[in-house]
Design a protein around this motif. Structure first.
Motif, PDB file in Angstrom:
ATOM      1  N   HIS A   7       0.843  -1.204   0.000  1.00 32.07           N
ATOM      2  CA  HIS A   7       0.000   0.000   0.000  1.00 32.07           C
ATOM      3  C   HIS A   7       0.875   1.249   0.000  1.00 32.07           C
ATOM      4  O   HIS A   7       2.073   1.184   0.280  1.00 32.07           O
ATOM      5  N   ASN A   8       0.270   2.367  -0.314  1.00 35.41           N
ATOM      6  CA  ASN A   8       0.930   3.674  -0.233  1.00 35.41           C
ATOM      7  C   ASN A   8      -0.008   4.679   0.429  1.00 35.41           C
ATOM      8  O   ASN A   8      -0.133   5.827  -0.008  1.00 35.41           O
ATOM      9  N   ILE A   9      -0.689   4.221   1.489  1.00 38.37           N
ATOM     10  CA  ILE A   9      -1.682   5.047   2.181  1.00 38.37           C
ATOM     11  C   ILE A   9      -0.991   6.232   2.849  1.00 38.37           C
ATOM     12  O   ILE A   9       0.109   6.100   3.398  1.00 38.37           O
ATOM     13  N   LEU A  10      -1.662   7.375   2.817  1.00 32.66           N
ATOM     14  CA  LEU A  10      -1.131   8.569   3.463  1.00 32.66           C
ATOM     15  C   LEU A  10      -1.069   8.382   4.975  1.00 32.66           C
ATOM     16  O   LEU A  10      -1.754   7.531   5.540  1.00 32.66           O
ATOM     17  N   GLN A  11      -0.250   9.201   5.617  1.00 33.80           N
ATOM     18  CA  GLN A  11      -0.179   9.188   7.080  1.00 33.80           C
ATOM     19  C   GLN A  11      -1.483   9.725   7.648  1.00 33.80           C
ATOM     20  O   GLN A  11      -2.001  10.751   7.203  1.00 33.80           O
ATOM     21  N   ALA A  12      -2.059   9.037   8.604  1.00 31.15           N
ATOM     22  CA  ALA A  12      -3.325   9.462   9.216  1.00 31.15           C
ATOM     23  C   ALA A  12      -3.061  10.181  10.530  1.00 31.15           C
ATOM     24  O   ALA A  12      -2.008  10.007  11.150  1.00 31.15           O
ATOM     25  N   VAL A  13      -4.029  10.994  10.952  1.00 38.02           N
ATOM     26  CA  VAL A  13      -3.892  11.658  12.246  1.00 38.02           C
ATOM     27  C   VAL A  13      -4.056  10.603  13.344  1.00 38.02           C
ATOM     28  O   VAL A  13      -4.657   9.549  13.128  1.00 38.02           O
ATOM     29  N   PRO A  14      -3.524  10.858  14.540  1.00 36.78           N
ATOM     30  CA  PRO A  14      -3.682   9.897  15.642  1.00 36.78           C
ATOM     31  C   PRO A  14      -5.159   9.633  15.934  1.00 36.78           C
ATOM     32  O   PRO A  14      -6.028  10.479  15.696  1.00 36.78           O
ATOM     33  N   VAL A  27      -3.603  -1.650  -1.377  1.00 36.47           N
ATOM     34  CA  VAL A  27      -4.335  -0.376  -1.404  1.00 36.47           C
ATOM     35  C   VAL A  27      -3.485   0.611  -2.186  1.00 36.47           C
ATOM     36  O   VAL A  27      -2.359   0.936  -1.797  1.00 36.47           O
ATOM     37  N   CYS A  28      -4.019   1.082  -3.301  1.00 36.82           N
ATOM     38  CA  CYS A  28      -3.297   2.012  -4.182  1.00 36.82           C
ATOM     39  C   CYS A  28      -3.917   3.390  -4.056  1.00 36.82           C
ATOM     40  O   CYS A  28      -5.077   3.606  -4.430  1.00 36.82           O
ATOM     41  N   GLY A  76      -2.958   7.457 -14.534  1.00 37.01           N
ATOM     42  CA  GLY A  76      -2.466   6.252 -15.183  1.00 37.01           C
ATOM     43  C   GLY A  76      -0.993   6.007 -14.892  1.00 37.01           C
ATOM     44  O   GLY A  76      -0.573   4.867 -14.622  1.00 37.01           O
ATOM     45  N   ILE A  77      -0.199   7.052 -14.914  1.00 35.15           N
ATOM     46  CA  ILE A  77       1.232   6.922 -14.614  1.00 35.15           C
ATOM     47  C   ILE A  77       1.432   6.526 -13.152  1.00 35.15           C
ATOM     48  O   ILE A  77       2.305   5.709 -12.828  1.00 35.15           O
ATOM     49  N   GLN A  78       0.612   7.084 -12.251  1.00 31.74           N
ATOM     50  CA  GLN A  78       0.712   6.709 -10.838  1.00 31.74           C
ATOM     51  C   GLN A  78       0.433   5.219 -10.637  1.00 31.74           C
ATOM     52  O   GLN A  78       1.089   4.557  -9.836  1.00 31.74           O
ATOM     53  N   ILE A  79      -0.537   4.686 -11.378  1.00 35.86           N
ATOM     54  CA  ILE A  79      -0.869   3.256 -11.270  1.00 35.86           C
ATOM     55  C   ILE A  79       0.309   2.405 -11.738  1.00 35.86           C
ATOM     56  O   ILE A  79       0.680   1.414 -11.096  1.00 35.86           O
ATOM     57  N   LEU A  80       0.920   2.789 -12.862  1.00 36.22           N
ATOM     58  CA  LEU A  80       2.069   2.042 -13.386  1.00 36.22           C
ATOM     59  C   LEU A  80       3.226   2.054 -12.393  1.00 36.22           C
ATOM     60  O   LEU A  80       3.895   1.035 -12.183  1.00 36.22           O
ATOM     61  N   ARG A  81       3.461   3.199 -11.765  1.00 38.91           N
ATOM     62  CA  ARG A  81       4.562   3.314 -10.799  1.00 38.91           C
ATOM     63  C   ARG A  81       4.305   2.455  -9.561  1.00 38.91           C
ATOM     64  O   ARG A  81       5.231   1.852  -9.010  1.00 38.91           O
ATOM     65  N   PHE A  82       3.060   2.406  -9.116  1.00 43.85           N
ATOM     66  CA  PHE A  82       2.714   1.576  -7.964  1.00 43.85           C
ATOM     67  C   PHE A  82       2.958   0.105  -8.293  1.00 43.85           C
ATOM     68  O   PHE A  82       3.553  -0.640  -7.506  1.00 43.85           O
ATOM     69  N   ALA A  83       2.501  -0.339  -9.469  1.00 45.44           N
ATOM     70  CA  ALA A  83       2.669  -1.737  -9.874  1.00 45.44           C
ATOM     71  C   ALA A  83       4.155  -2.096  -9.978  1.00 45.44           C
ATOM     72  O   ALA A  83       4.570  -3.202  -9.593  1.00 45.44           O
ATOM     73  N   GLU A  84       4.955  -1.163 -10.472  1.00 37.84           N
ATOM     74  CA  GLU A  84       6.385  -1.422 -10.610  1.00 37.84           C
ATOM     75  C   GLU A  84       7.067  -1.490  -9.248  1.00 37.84           C
ATOM     76  O   GLU A  84       7.881  -2.391  -8.988  1.00 37.84           O
TER      77      GLU A  84
END
Length: 618
Positions: A102-109, A165-166, A176-184
């Protein structure tokens, strides 16, 4: 896998609520093992009793998978620790589990994510319900917490998405480019570069890891270009979550996110500001929350600002906020410690830039109304072209959650949105003209208010009163000279005609003072304002006050018009009527014969068939 991440997964597996999870995490962290429950409760800004209750609920939920919790003699906490440690070691060592990418953002406490429990549950149910691609929009105005809700959902439900989780930022680099980078990066899959971008993304979907997948498209501004081309083919394994300021039609499942409830807003403020400090000024703290319209972004910015200014009183800050509003430094700039990179006005700018000139103008116009329900019947506009312009403008404001529709023809602005639109209006070269036209329309309403309004008219005017008051309170400078007295007198008569003399008095007093300030105490308008105030006192039974004001009005009219003018005769009549009533009252109260005679005349008048007035000879 880190211990804290393991605990979060266990919390989600055992369906702990956000409150229970917060207590569970802080209690089970290794560095807190020697701390008391009271200290841990203080760390997450709850009472010791509330902490104990939540942990009891945690033990009950874990008892289903750890029966020893119900029978253990060494204590529930130690039993739970032993159970979790064994499971953790088993996961990490003997039965290694594949890491979820995953590359989920940092969440608040946890303790600062308040007031959204129902939305989290609703979101999960809506996403899981669909057998096809589930697209759920978390919509709402800027700063309401759309991205944070999506972040919390993704983190808390990570174990439900073994396929990963992407997280995709819609306004950033092409999705589309973000999806390719995540898969790579996560799956080491590189799509052939001899194909179109959309086709390369489709290959990614085909080669994606097994298990359910969550795709989050954050801050969507154009569904057609940012989302639609990259959606996977129909497959129940892909779930899609959007965050957007837009309002989609009913074909798309949506969770419309609103501002926090007052109690949740206070809870958020308490998580950022020392509790004792808030206890010293509890009512002011509530006023700050209300002034900020319970908007999460504004509350967090102001809370963090207060935390950096320990000697600043809440009362002083509130006064400064009321004066500088969105331009105050507490709200104007993003806090570097926050994930969100905008101040309040900057967050609103993102929506403002999506409006055309007509919608921007409509927002500025509506900001001149009071902070109350705004009756605005577009169908009443006679010009068809203008009516269509307003319909489109209001639709655009609603679509971006910059305007709230209460019911048919009734709208409302969020307090900070209203401030923002007013700020934009003041920056315009047409501000004075717009305000002059607005006040003229408000005065036209007050001109229709007679001294004795009917019940139907009162009911019809009631929704407009806050906006008429707004014009007299804050836009007096834009009321034309010839209309000034009407603006206040009409409001005074509205209340006076209902016998609400205390409510009427401030408007007529204000009228007298403003007329005097603008024209001086020798102007005939001033004499009229004295007469109107005298009439109110007369109706309220304050005869000495009324007589004094009638006398002053008469003297002023004589000095300006002479003794023969009809307006002077009217003042003589007012004063004479007042004196006559005084004399009749004296007679009525002092002489039994006078009382008997008056009652006799009144009775005769009442029983007469033609109900004509009492004759002068009676």
């Amino acid at each position: 896998m880190q211990w804290v991440e393991f605990l979060r997964q266990e919390a989600a597996t055992h369906e702990l609520s956000p409150e229970q999870t917060a207590a569970f995490l802080v209690r089970l962290q290794a560095e807190n093992s020697g701390k008391s429950e009271a200290k841990l409760a203080s760390d997450i800004n709850i009472s010791a009793a509330a902490f104990k209750k939540r942990m009891t609920e945690v033990y009950d939920k874990f008892a289903k998978s750890c029966p020893e919790l119900a029978t253990s003699k060494r204590g529930k906490l130690e039993t739970l620790k032993a159970y979790l440690t064994t499971k953790y070691n088993g996961v990490d060592e003997t039965q290694p589990k594949k890491e979820i990418q995953h590359n989920i953002l940092q969440a608040v406490p946890w303790e600062r994510f308040v007031g959204r429990e129902a939305e989290l549950q609703q979101l999960h149910e809506m996403i899981q319900k669909s057998q096809q691609v589930a697209i759920v929009a978390v919509a709402g105005m800027g700063g309401v917490g759309k991205t944070e809700l999506a972040t919390q959902y993704a983190q808390q439900n990570l174990q439900n998405y073994p396929g990963g989780v992407c997280w995709l930022s819609a306004p950033g680099i092409d999705v589309g480019i973000q999806i390719l980078r995540f898969a790579e990066a996560k799956f080491k899959f590189i799509a052939p570069d001899d194909r179109e971008l959309v086709d390369r993304v489709k290959l990614c979907w085909d080669r994606w890891d097994a298990g359910d997948v969550l795709l989050v498209f954050d801050d969507v501004t154009d569904y057609k270009t940012q989302v639609k081309p990259y959606l996977p083919a129909n497959s129940s394994k892909f779930k899609v979550l959007l965050t957007t300021r837009l309002e989609f039609d009913r074909t798309l499942s949506q969770v419309s996110l609103r501002v926090l409830e007052p109690l949740a807003a206070m809870k958020l403020l308490k998580s950022l500001v020392d509790r004792e400090r808030l206890k010293n000024e509890p009512w002011v703290a509530r006023k700050i929350c209300k002034f900020l319209g319970y908007l999460p972004l504004a509350l967090e910015l102001v809370g963090r600002y207060l935390d950096t200014m320990p000697d600043l009183s809440l009362q002083t800050l509130l006064k400064r906020l009321e004066k500088k509003r969105l331009e105050h430094e507490a709200m104007a700039e993003a806090n570097p410690l926050m994930e969100y990179k905008y101040g309040v006005a900057e967050a609103f700018d993102l929506s403002w830039e999506q409006l055309d000139e007509n919608a921007q103008g409509a927002g500025c116009w509506l900001s001149l109304y009071a902070l109350a329900d705004i009756p605005f019947n577009v169908e009443a506009i006679e010009d068809d072209e203008l009516q269509e312009i307003w319909e489109t403008a209001i639709a655009d404001l609603l679509k971006l959650h910059l305007l709230q529709r209460q019911s048919q023809g009734i709208y409302r602005l969020h307090p900070l949105i209203r401030q923002y639109f007013q700020m934009k209006l003041d920056e315009s070269s047409e501000a004075d003209e717009v305000k002059t036209v607005f006040t003229a329309q408000m005065v036209e309403v007050t001109k229709q208010i007679p001294q004795q309004p009917t019940r139907d008219l009162i009911q019809q005017l009631t929704p407009l009163i806050p906006h008429l008051v707004e014009a007299t309170d804050n836009l007096t400078a834009f009321i034309k000279d010839e209309d000034l007295i009407w603006a206040f007198t009409g409001l005074g008569w509205f209340y006076q005609g209902q016998g609400l003399y205390k409510e009427a008095e401030p408007f007529l007093l204000q009228c007298q003072q403003i007329i005097k300030h603008r024209y001086g105490s020798e102007h005939l308008y001033f004499a009229t304002s004295l007469s109107n105030l005298a009439t109110l006192y007369y109706a309220a039974g304050q005869y000495s006050k009324a007589e004094s004001l009638y006398q002053k009005a008469l003297e002023l009219k004589i000095s300006r018009l002479g003794t023969e003018h009809p307006r002077v005769a009217t003042s003589y009549n007012d004063l004479a009527m007042k004196s006559l009533v005084d004399k009749l009252l004296v007679l009525f109260l002092s002489h039994a014969e006078a009382q008997r005679r008056i009652l006799e005349v009144l009775s005769l008048s009442f029983v007469r068939r033609d109900r004509s007035p009492i004759s002068n000879t009676s």
